[in-house]
Design an enzyme around this catalytic site. Structure first.
Site, mmCIF file in Angstrom:
data_model
loop_
_atom_site.group_PDB
_atom_site.id
_atom_site.type_symbol
_atom_site.label_atom_id
_atom_site.label_comp_id
_atom_site.label_asym_id
_atom_site.label_seq_id
_atom_site.Cartn_x
_atom_site.Cartn_y
_atom_site.Cartn_z
ATOM 1 N N THR A 117 0.805 0.377 -0.596
ATOM 2 C CA THR A 117 2.266 0.376 -0.470
ATOM 3 C C THR A 117 2.953 -0.057 -1.748
ATOM 4 O OG1 THR A 117 4.092 -0.757 0.614
ATOM 5 C CG2 THR A 117 2.054 -1.959 0.485
ATOM 6 N N TYR A 141 3.185 -8.701 4.099
ATOM 7 C CA TYR A 141 2.740 -7.300 4.218
ATOM 8 C C TYR A 141 2.237 -6.793 2.860
ATOM 9 C CZ TYR A 141 3.124 -2.236 4.347
ATOM 10 O OH TYR A 141 2.869 -0.899 4.223
#
Ligand code: UDP
Length: 329
Positions: A117, A141
């Site tokens: 990501t 995250y």
């Protein structure tokens, strides 16, 4: 020979399954169906319901289907949720990835594609941000994904094993043939939320923060169509099978849109109005993040086909209507 797709019943995973099937590949999915749906892959692949950290199950699946490559999507993906539940994210995204990588190496699977990501960059010092930028995730995250990239890097150095980590920017849209789309309940991603508002599934939506240092005060993101994204994975698979070695690459178009620009696009394409409220900043949100997209195009000969915000929105809206018709949400 087959490709194992973890999280293949989920949003991006199910598009990957169809991309592979369209290319003539055999596909086996491991998914515990916590957020995914069996119907999303039932027609396309063998579905094994289970957890990626169940090494006995995963290794039996790899052997039985003669898996030569793993494409790993399973994981948790909501930035603010990771801020309130960091250990849950380190378990799902980091610890379980470690177990899966171990299973891959133990079974002699040499090709591994990882769903990383742009959140590994946090708020980059400049943008577009390229792969050499400092990694400074601002949420658990992002950190959980960065740690998995590091495990892969170290395993590729130690074993006969290559990986591709694709750092996704903001994935959106749906299969142009409407075979799958984003079906997640309680979705939090901007285009999905705006499309739900446009199709009357929610009464209004909220803009999280209008006081950012950007032209209109709202956050800027690089929105990439899911079908282009999964195509990059297929190209990465081909590259690794041809002996191309490990690669880390951004996957975005290199162009940013603000939250308000996206909402305008949804209203325009849907031809409808909906209520948009202004709210406070959301924890963990980076101000602006846009991909330096050269490496993906160069190394994978990636040629995006859906690099157009209105088209992305049209596909996302089409899927929202389809879910409504099928009474699935
Ligand atoms: N966003 C928003 N309202 C929503 C959902 C998202 O204003 O209902 C904003 C969010 O704060 C961020 C951008 O849209 O600035 C993209 O958020 P999303 O959750 O889609 O993806 P992320 O960039 O967090 O992965």
């Amino acid at each position: 020979m087959a490709v194992l797709v973890t999280g293949g019943a989920g949003y991006i995973g199910s598009h990957m399954v169809w991309e592979l099937v369209d290319r003539g590949e055999q596909v086996v999915v491991v998914d515990r169906l916590s957020t995914g749906f069996d119907w999303a892959v039932a027609e396309a692949a063998t579905l094994v319901v289970g957890d990626i950290s169940d090494q006995a199950l995963v290794e039996e699946t790899i052997r039985q289907h003669e898996v030569d490559a793993i494409i790993h999507f399973a994981g948790s993906i909501i930035v603010p949720e990771s801020v309130s539940d960091p250990l849950g994210y380190y378990l799902n995204n980091t610890v379980k990835s470690r177990d899966l990588i171990e299973s891959a190496i133990r079974c002699g699977v040499k090709h591994f594609i990882f769903s990383s990501t742009a959140a590994v960059y946090g708020s980059p010092d400049s943008f577009p941000v390229d792969e050499g930028a400092r990694l400074q995730p601002e949420s658990p995250y992002g950190t959980s994904k960065m740690m998995t990239e590091m495990m892969l890097r170290d395993c590729a150095a130690a074993h006969d094993f290559a990986y591709t980590a694709l750092r996704y920017f903001n994935v959106c849209g749906a299969d142009p043939q409407m075979r799958t789309g984003q079906s997640t309940r309680g979705a939090t991603h901007l285009i999905k939320v705006a499309c739900e508002a446009a199709t009357g599934k929610r009464p209004h939506m909220e803009v999280f923060g209008t006081d950012y240092d950007t032209p209109d005060g709202t956050c800027v993101r690089d929105y990439v169509h899911v079908s282009d994204l999964v195509n990059a994975h297929y190209l990465a698979l081909r590259r690794m099978r041809a002996g191309g070695g490990s690669l880390v690459a951004n996957c975005g178009y290199g162009r940013g849109y603000s939250v308000l620009e996206v909402i305008d696009a949804v209203k325009r394409v849907a031809g409808t109005e909906f209520e948009v409220r202004t709210g406070g900043r959301r924890p963990g949100d980076a101000v602006a993040i846009v991909a330096g997209a050269e490496r993906c195009r160069r190394e994978l000969s990636w040629q995006p086909r859906y690099d157009d915000l209105d088209q992305i929105v049209a596909h996302a809206l089409g899927w929202e209507e389809q879910l409504k018709r099928r009474n699935r949400q």
